[in-house]
Motif scaffolding. Sequence first.
Motif, PDB file in Angstrom:
ATOM      1  N   VAL A  17     -19.280 -10.925  36.240  1.00 52.11           N
ATOM      2  CA  VAL A  17     -18.467 -11.262  35.049  1.00 52.11           C
ATOM      3  C   VAL A  17     -17.433  -9.578  35.034  1.00 52.11           C
ATOM      4  O   VAL A  17     -16.396 -10.126  34.723  1.00 52.11           O
ATOM      5  CB  VAL A  17     -19.622 -10.336  34.087  1.00 52.11           C
ATOM      6  CG1 VAL A  17     -20.543 -11.654  33.939  1.00 52.11           C
ATOM      7  CG2 VAL A  17     -20.173  -9.189  34.155  1.00 52.11           C
ATOM      8  N   GLY A  18     -17.889  -8.805  36.519  1.00 54.55           N
ATOM      9  CA  GLY A  18     -16.684  -7.732  36.556  1.00 54.55           C
ATOM     10  C   GLY A  18     -16.690  -6.599  36.256  1.00 54.55           C
ATOM     11  O   GLY A  18     -17.850  -6.613  35.659  1.00 54.55           O
ATOM     12  N   PHE A  19     -16.584  -5.939  36.715  1.00 49.90           N
ATOM     13  CA  PHE A  19     -16.947  -4.715  36.876  1.00 49.90           C
ATOM     14  C   PHE A  19     -17.062  -3.488  35.484  1.00 49.90           C
ATOM     15  O   PHE A  19     -17.865  -2.957  35.396  1.00 49.90           O
ATOM     16  CB  PHE A  19     -15.727  -3.426  37.585  1.00 49.90           C
ATOM     17  CG  PHE A  19     -16.604  -1.846  38.014  1.00 49.90           C
ATOM     18  CD1 PHE A  19     -17.554  -1.651  38.529  1.00 49.90           C
ATOM     19  CD2 PHE A  19     -15.319  -0.665  36.917  1.00 49.90           C
ATOM     20  CE1 PHE A  19     -18.159   0.078  38.006  1.00 49.90           C
ATOM     21  CE2 PHE A  19     -16.053   0.239  36.961  1.00 49.90           C
ATOM     22  CZ  PHE A  19     -16.669   0.558  37.736  1.00 49.90           C
ATOM     23  N   LEU A  20     -15.794  -3.313  34.570  1.00 52.93           N
ATOM     24  CA  LEU A  20     -15.710  -3.112  33.323  1.00 52.93           C
ATOM     25  C   LEU A  20     -16.759  -3.355  32.772  1.00 52.93           C
ATOM     26  O   LEU A  20     -17.418  -2.940  31.931  1.00 52.93           O
ATOM     27  CB  LEU A  20     -14.152  -2.533  33.023  1.00 52.93           C
ATOM     28  CG  LEU A  20     -14.023  -1.682  33.394  1.00 52.93           C
ATOM     29  CD1 LEU A  20     -12.326  -1.478  33.067  1.00 52.93           C
ATOM     30  CD2 LEU A  20     -14.434  -0.070  33.456  1.00 52.93           C
ATOM     31  N   PRO A  21     -16.704  -5.221  32.407  1.00 54.74           N
ATOM     32  CA  PRO A  21     -17.433  -5.880  31.773  1.00 54.74           C
ATOM     33  C   PRO A  21     -19.050  -5.622  31.651  1.00 54.74           C
ATOM     34  O   PRO A  21     -19.367  -5.826  30.670  1.00 54.74           O
ATOM     35  CB  PRO A  21     -16.934  -7.130  31.691  1.00 54.74           C
ATOM     36  CG  PRO A  21     -15.162  -7.411  31.837  1.00 54.74           C
ATOM     37  CD  PRO A  21     -15.540  -5.928  33.015  1.00 54.74           C
ATOM     38  N   ALA A  22     -19.160  -6.244  32.973  1.00 57.04           N
ATOM     39  CA  ALA A  22     -20.956  -5.677  33.867  1.00 57.04           C
ATOM     40  C   ALA A  22     -21.075  -3.833  33.018  1.00 57.04           C
ATOM     41  O   ALA A  22     -22.040  -4.091  31.802  1.00 57.04           O
ATOM     42  CB  ALA A  22     -20.893  -5.457  34.637  1.00 57.04           C
ATOM     43  N   ILE A  23     -20.307  -3.221  33.066  1.00 61.72           N
ATOM     44  CA  ILE A  23     -21.118  -1.971  32.540  1.00 61.72           C
ATOM     45  C   ILE A  23     -21.239  -1.605  30.931  1.00 61.72           C
ATOM     46  O   ILE A  23     -22.575  -1.554  29.985  1.00 61.72           O
ATOM     47  CB  ILE A  23     -19.880  -0.433  32.592  1.00 61.72           C
ATOM     48  CG1 ILE A  23     -19.658  -0.744  33.933  1.00 61.72           C
ATOM     49  CG2 ILE A  23     -20.645   1.012  32.215  1.00 61.72           C
ATOM     50  CD1 ILE A  23     -19.167   0.290  34.487  1.00 61.72           C
ATOM     51  N   ALA A  24     -19.969  -2.408  30.364  1.00 61.71           N
ATOM     52  CA  ALA A  24     -20.177  -2.981  29.014  1.00 61.71           C
ATOM     53  C   ALA A  24     -21.093  -3.772  27.987  1.00 61.71           C
ATOM     54  O   ALA A  24     -21.860  -2.719  27.080  1.00 61.71           O
ATOM     55  CB  ALA A  24     -18.789  -3.313  28.600  1.00 61.71           C
TER      56      ALA A  24
END
Length: 336
Positions: free
Chosen positions: A111-118
């Motif tokens: 899902v992508g780096f920042l979306p995964a964290i969010a």
Amino acid sequence: MIMTTLAQSAHDPWWRSPVVRKNAIVFVFALFLIVGTAVSRGRLVEPGNLSNILFQSSVIGVLALGEALVMLTGGIDLSIVALMVASAIFMGGAGSELQQQMSMSNALPYVGFLPAIAIAMIGAAGVGLINGLMVVVLRIPAFIATLVMALVLSGVSMLFTGGAPIYNPDAFFADLGATRIFTLPVPVYIFLVLTAVIGVLLARSKLGVVLYALGGNSRAARLSGIAVERTTVAIYTLSGLLSGLAGFLFLARTGSVAPTSGDNFLLGTIAAVVVGGVSLAGGKGSIRNAFVGVLFLATLSNFLNILLVSPHIQDAISGVVIILAIAINARLDPDA
């Protein structure tokens, strides 16, 4: 009444004085540092070793903050470590293209780096919210509700990884763990800032009054107008959010995560909080002393490693220390 209290205080032994009762773990920790420094010939307090102790403490420390808040309300959260691991797995597995390419058993979508964290952080808060609702709405004892949640999360982590570790999270995590400011890794500052903020909130804001009142006597708190149910749900939600953040810091510290990671973290976290003087019955304790409890147990483990003590013996020694700390706290404050 005042004269009676003063007369009673005058006859109390020194170890029952308010100063000692509020700072017992601080005094014990200071004494341990002095003895440990002498025995280790100064190795224990070398700057590099102290930095390592703080770095090792950052993950359990953040977990302990959430656990301490829950315990102050008279509850307990046994899902914190499983939630930390699940959050780290999602951040590391769904946020890294390299992990997707290298792992055949990873069922997590990219899902992508920042979306995964969010998503992981929001999901962690959501799990905490569910824990709180199970306790408040369904009236399931916190011990059972959060234990079941831990089992569910462990199963989900196994399902999405096939039991395989996440070895290739985004390079950002390793870089963050390696970045130092004034000799201390960045995760240490995150832990320290969170401790300071939560400590000030409990000591200086209405939140602290509400939590201590809720943990001391929930029925009296409800009669005084405190929104007991809403506060309980909010605290479990915050505990879940802190567990997600602990997962973030875990990746920064280790650079990998497996479904079985953190097997000893739960007992270590609860022990650190209890050693710091937070009552299992709720309503008593402080974030500052819980913080010292985390550092105490981490320093004890480090000290035993310096002395090359067997891990099995280390567990036995740690167990004895925890029992002694609980006994001392009970002796200093019979009402705890």
